[in-house]
Motif scaffolding. Structure first.
Motif, PDB file in Angstrom:
ATOM      1  N   SER B 266      26.411 -13.019  26.727  1.00 19.38           N
ATOM      2  CA  SER B 266      26.686 -11.590  26.796  1.00 19.38           C
ATOM      3  C   SER B 266      26.391 -10.909  25.464  1.00 19.38           C
ATOM      4  CB  SER B 266      28.145 -11.347  27.206  1.00 19.38           C
ATOM      5  OG  SER B 266      29.002 -12.072  26.376  1.00 19.38           O
ATOM      6  N   ASP B 267      25.617  -9.863  25.547  1.00 22.70           N
ATOM      7  CA  ASP B 267      25.291  -9.023  24.385  1.00 22.70           C
ATOM      8  C   ASP B 267      24.799  -9.821  23.184  1.00 22.70           C
ATOM      9  OD1 ASP B 267      25.534  -6.475  25.285  1.00 22.70           O
ATOM     10  OD2 ASP B 267      27.696  -6.367  24.936  1.00 22.70           O
ATOM     11  N   LEU B 268      23.968 -10.823  23.463  1.00 22.81           N
ATOM     12  CA  LEU B 268      23.459 -11.658  22.372  1.00 22.81           C
ATOM     13  C   LEU B 268      22.325 -10.935  21.657  1.00 22.81           C
ATOM     14  CD1 LEU B 268      23.277 -14.478  20.934  1.00 22.81           C
ATOM     15  CD2 LEU B 268      21.595 -15.073  22.671  1.00 22.81           C
ATOM     16  N   SER B 269      22.576 -10.629  20.395  1.00 23.12           N
ATOM     17  CA  SER B 269      21.524 -10.028  19.567  1.00 23.12           C
ATOM     18  C   SER B 269      21.342 -10.912  18.346  1.00 23.12           C
ATOM     19  CB  SER B 269      21.916  -8.622  19.108  1.00 23.12           C
ATOM     20  OG  SER B 269      22.026  -7.764  20.216  1.00 23.12           O
ATOM     21  N   LYS B 281      17.585  -8.703  21.684  1.00 23.67           N
ATOM     22  CA  LYS B 281      18.366  -7.473  21.755  1.00 23.67           C
ATOM     23  C   LYS B 281      19.282  -7.491  22.970  1.00 23.67           C
ATOM     24  CE  LYS B 281      14.419  -5.268  19.667  1.00 23.67           C
ATOM     25  NZ  LYS B 281      13.059  -5.351  20.162  1.00 23.67           N
ATOM     26  N   GLU B 282      20.571  -7.588  22.728  1.00 21.35           N
ATOM     27  CA  GLU B 282      21.612  -7.445  23.761  1.00 21.35           C
ATOM     28  C   GLU B 282      21.287  -8.224  25.026  1.00 21.35           C
ATOM     29  OE1 GLU B 282      21.631  -3.259  24.091  1.00 21.35           O
ATOM     30  OE2 GLU B 282      21.944  -3.067  21.927  1.00 21.35           O
ATOM     31  N   SER B 284      21.983 -10.508  28.054  1.00 20.89           N
ATOM     32  CA  SER B 284      23.118 -10.909  28.872  1.00 20.89           C
ATOM     33  C   SER B 284      22.604 -11.544  30.153  1.00 20.89           C
ATOM     34  CB  SER B 284      23.987  -9.697  29.243  1.00 20.89           C
ATOM     35  OG  SER B 284      24.485  -9.076  28.085  1.00 20.89           O
ATOM     36  N   MET B 321      29.582 -14.762  22.337  1.00 17.36           N
ATOM     37  CA  MET B 321      28.269 -14.326  22.849  1.00 17.36           C
ATOM     38  C   MET B 321      27.677 -15.345  23.821  1.00 17.36           C
ATOM     39  SD  MET B 321      26.406 -12.617  19.589  1.00 17.36           S
ATOM     40  CE  MET B 321      26.772 -10.937  19.084  1.00 17.36           C
ATOM     41  N   ARG B 486      14.115  -8.190  24.987  1.00 18.95           N
ATOM     42  CA  ARG B 486      15.128  -7.728  25.941  1.00 18.95           C
ATOM     43  C   ARG B 486      14.948  -8.455  27.262  1.00 18.95           C
ATOM     44  NH1 ARG B 486      17.658  -3.202  24.195  1.00 18.95           N
ATOM     45  NH2 ARG B 486      16.559  -2.044  22.571  1.00 18.95           N
TER      46      ARG B 486
END
Lengths: 307, 519
Positions: B266-269, B281-282, B284, B321, B486
């Motif tokens: 989740s929301d891995l940047s 970028k973000e 999930s 994350m 992304r």
């Protein structure tokens, strides 16, 4: 400081640099072909004793120089057969070659210890060297001029000629060179022989020019400095010349400091100077690079056998 | 004397092999191989890994000598004792592994490949002419290590073209290329053939042979098992000839009985690795027990970065994350993640997934020791390791001399089979694989895909990152697309249309142009 003293310092510097320059230049070509021959010291000693023995017996310095070249090649061929034909480990074989060279030179030289000969003289007529500054230019022996010509020659050979390109290719990627159809092993034999010839000549410079008498272990570890110089030069002949003369300067400093009777530095420390300089320079080289690659030929030290 | 029915009697074929045989200790690599290639023909030699293709072309190029049989060149029997002799006849070869010198420039590399010494300026002019007439982009003064794989291959091709060859041998030329580079290469090859040069195209990729070749000779176990026109013959029929049995369809794919989430991101940047890495970028997604999640996308859009983030080679900023079976692992290292049941297979086999100079058994220890009792308390149990490696070799049909063989001695496809087997054999809770069947032949690829489906059926979650859309559609239950770091939301494959995937790939359409221009 008078001109005469300065010129004599220059003469000493050039003379003490020359054997290192020769041995290192030979090793540079060897390493460019992808072979790591750590036996430089051994080959130098064999060249030194062969040169002295022949010069002493025949009275001809020229024959002595020829003999030293042949002895260097012969010693190098022992290494070549073991590592190139029989694919023995290059590091171990090179170290063994040094021990072999020390032993052989002691054996052959046993009867010559303390004997002297007339040293190799300047190549140009004395009239040219009367003025101190002219002496710095024209007062050297033939091997000095030969070593400088060889630096130019090797540099030109490696960067401008097709055989030089092939030699570098063999050191860079032996498998590819073989796949294209170049005789990898034969090229490496030639390079190792050239390295042996120059190491032998460099060794003979000790016994025929620097100290024209025979003593055990005459080269005193200069072969190891030559090896370090190749790394220092990043395998470029021009930088090798610079490096060799730099080390020559350090060694001259050691001699001059002793002669001037400087007592606040222990003589043992002075004697260490060239070796300390080697370590210092090599460390600085590695710190200066981010990649750590140091421009070494990619196949340096790797054994090759045709599939 | 000839094998192809399409030969005309009046013009002798450019190359005719008759009954070529070659044995190595313990294996007959080639047995009674006959084939003939006409002028200007693109002739495929098709076969699985180990079918004897490479040996055959090495004999033609003079690298190896046949034990029996004869070679006729333009109707005259010749012997080809060395590559030099082959080049003198007009045979050029582009190797699978390029014979290039990394620290040297393009022009120096080309000079090394020529038999005669050519003046530097003259060579430059000749190279420029070839580059121009085939519109190949390549800078002669660049050092090779700065070039892409496609550019490196171009050096080899230019090197051959300079000698005006009559026959060009291409050994698995696309195994290392991106799809854009493949298209580019095919254009060049068609142009070369149109000018009368024959091409012998070695491959196991059926769709490429269909797209490019006029004739195909199919090898299996060192023998010719068929000759056909690939433009007419079906892919399935050629594949069956090649592997010698009927091609199995994957059983149980799209089972779709997905359970709870085993891997939740989740929301891995994450910033990309300098200098050219892609920023994540973000990102999930969830991978659930019993399903295969596919991640599609054009190379270089963050696939490698996503894999290293999941494997634990690079750590995320916050533990939550990445959740593995409900436990936060995003800041724990690769070993701990493996012990907890997350196995990853990166794209590069040698150097990343395996240590080239280690034996297969040693390579097996490196990852399998976390989940299997191969090295309890730090002492290696040699027997258990050998049995495990042997089991992997047997189950995935890895062609090798045994567990003691060094990894670098295996062909790319065989090593890939071993690495996939090593990971699948540990039955991890979550398996993340990048390009699972790249460079693997059709039969083995089917086996690897079947093993992935079976693993998921046992309750593991499988994430497949691949550029091969056909593979993903065949395997995956749900599919997402990664694009410039992304990730799109996943969609069920069952109700996904090809056009929709195109839309999901979004901005990618602009990219191949740019990529092709550089590549």
């Amino acid at each position: 400081m008078s001109d005469a003293i300065l010129v004599s310092i220059i003469m000493t510097l050039v003379a003490s640099s020359t054997p290192i320059l020769l041995a290192a230049l030979g090793e540079l070509v060897v390493e460019k072909s992808g072979v790591l021959n750590l036996g430089v010291e051994g080959m130098m000693l064999c060249g030194a004793v062969a040169g002295f023995a022949v010069a002493f017996s025949t009275g001809s310095i020229a024959l002595g120089l020829v003999a030293s070249v042949l002895a260097g090649i012969a010693t190098a061929m022992v290494f070549a057969v073991l590592t190139l034909s029989l694919t023995a480990n290059q590091v171990a074989t090179g170290l063994a070659l040094t021990i072999f060279g020390i032993g052989t030179s002691s054996l052959i030289g046993a009867g010559f210890v303390g004997k002297t000969i007339e040293r190799l003289g300047p190549v140009f007529p004395a009239a040219l060297s009367e003025h101190p500054w002219l002496r710095a230019l024209f007062g050297h022996d033939i091997v000095v001029y030969l070593s400088l010509a060889l630096v130019l020659g090797v540099s030109w050979f490696l960067s401008r000629t097709r055989p030089g390109l092939i030699l570098r290719a063999v050191g860079e990627n032996d498998a590819s060179a073989h796949a294209i159809g170049y005789p990898v092993i034969a090229i490496r034999y030639a390079a190792v022989a050239f390295g042996g010839a120059l190491a032998g000549l460099g060794g003979a410079y000790f016994s025929l020019a620097l100290t024209p008498m025979w003593a055990d272990r005459l080269t005193a570890g200069r072969g190891w400095i030559a090896l370090a110089l190749v790394v220092f030069s990043a395998w470029k002949p021009g930088r090798l010349l610079l490096g060799a003369y730099l080390f020559g300067a350090v060694m001259t400093f050691e001699l001059q400091a002793k002669a001037a009777g400087i007592s606040w530095i222990a003589p043992e420390v002075l004697a260490m100077a060239p070796y300390l300089a080697t370590i210092a320079v090599l460390t600085m080289m590695s710190l200066g690079r981010k990649t750590g690659r140091l421009d070494a030929p990619a196949c340096l030290g790797k054994p090759f056998s045709a599939p | 004397m000839t094998a192809s029915p399409r030969d005309r009697a009046d013009a002798p074929p450019r190359l005719a092999l008759s009954q070529i045989s070659k044995s190595f200790p313990g294996v007959k690599a080639n047995e009674d191989i006959s084939l003939s290639v006409r002028a200007g023909e693109i002739h495929a030699v098709l076969g699985e890994n180990g079918a004897g293709k490479s040996t055959l072309v090495k004999i033609i190029y003079g690298v190896q000598q046949a034990d029996g049989g004869s070679i006729a060149w333009n109707g005259e029997t010749v012997s080809i004792p060395s590559p030099k002799a082959a080049r003198r006849l007009g045979i050029g070869m582009v190797f699978q592994h390029f014979s290039l010198f990394d620290a040297m420039t393009v022009i120096e590399n080309i000079a090394l490949g020529l038999d005669e010494a050519v003046d530097r300026d003259e060579l430059k002019a000749r190279v420029a002419k070839v580059l121009e007439s085939y519109s190949l982009p390549l800078d002669p003064e660049r050092e090779v290590h700065t070039l892409s794989v496609g550019e490196r291959q171009r050096i080899e091709i230019v090197r051959c073209l300079l000698q005006k060859p009559k026959l060009l041998i291409m050994d698995e030329p696309t195994s290392v290329l991106t799809p854009q580079e493949v298209d580019r290469l095919f254009e060049t090859l068609r142009q070369i053939a149109a000018q009368g040069c024959s091409i012998l195209y070695i491959s196991h990729k059926l769709h490429e042979i269909k797209a490019l070749c006029d004739t195909a000779t199919i090898l299996r176990g060192g023998r010719v098992v068929g000759t056909c026109d690939p433009k007419v013959e079906t892919t399935r029929r050629m594949a069956e000839l090649m592997i010698g049995s009927e091609l199995r369809s994957i059983e149980g794919a799209h089972g779709g009985t997905a359970g709870m989430a085993r891997l939740a991101v989740s929301d891995l940047s994450m910033p990309g690795e300098p200098p050219f890495g892609t920023h994540l970028k973000e990102i999930s997604f969830e991978a659930r027990a019993g399903e295969i999640l596919g991640i599609a996308g054009v190379a270089g859009n963050g696939q490698a970065e996503l894999l290293t983030a999941l494997s634990g080679e690079r750590l995320a900023a916050s533990p939550q994350m990445i959740m593995l079976d409900g436990k936060p692992v995003a800041t724990t290292g690769a070993g701990e993640r493996r012990a907890a049941g997350l196995a990853c297979v990166p794209e590069e086999r040698n150097g990343h997934a395996a240590v080239p100079d280690f034996s297969l058994a040693e390579n097996a220890i490196l990852t399998a020791r976390y989940r299997l009792p191969l090295a309890p308390q730090g002492f290696i149990r040699l027997g258990a390791v050998k049995r495990f490696a042997q089991a992997v070799i047997g189950r995935f049909d890895v062609r090798t001399t045994g567990p003691a063989a060094p990894a670098r001695a295996l062909s790319g496809g065989n090593l890939q089979k071993f690495i996939m087997g090593r990971e699948i054999g540990q039955e991890p809770g979550v398996l993340v694989v990048s390009q699972p069947t790249w460079g693997v032949d059709a039969g083995a690829a089917a086996a690897i895909r079947q093993a992935l489906v079976d693993l998921a059926a046992k309750g593991s979650a499988v994430v497949v990152i691949s550029q091969d859309l056909d593979e993903l559609l065949e395997l995956a239950d749900r599919l997402c697309v990664i694009n410039e770091g992304r990730l799109t939301p996943p969609r069920a494959v069952a109700d996904l249309k090809i056009e929709e995937i195109g839309l999901m790939m979004g901005g990618i359409h602009g990219q191949p142009e740019g990529a092709a221009a550089h590549a």
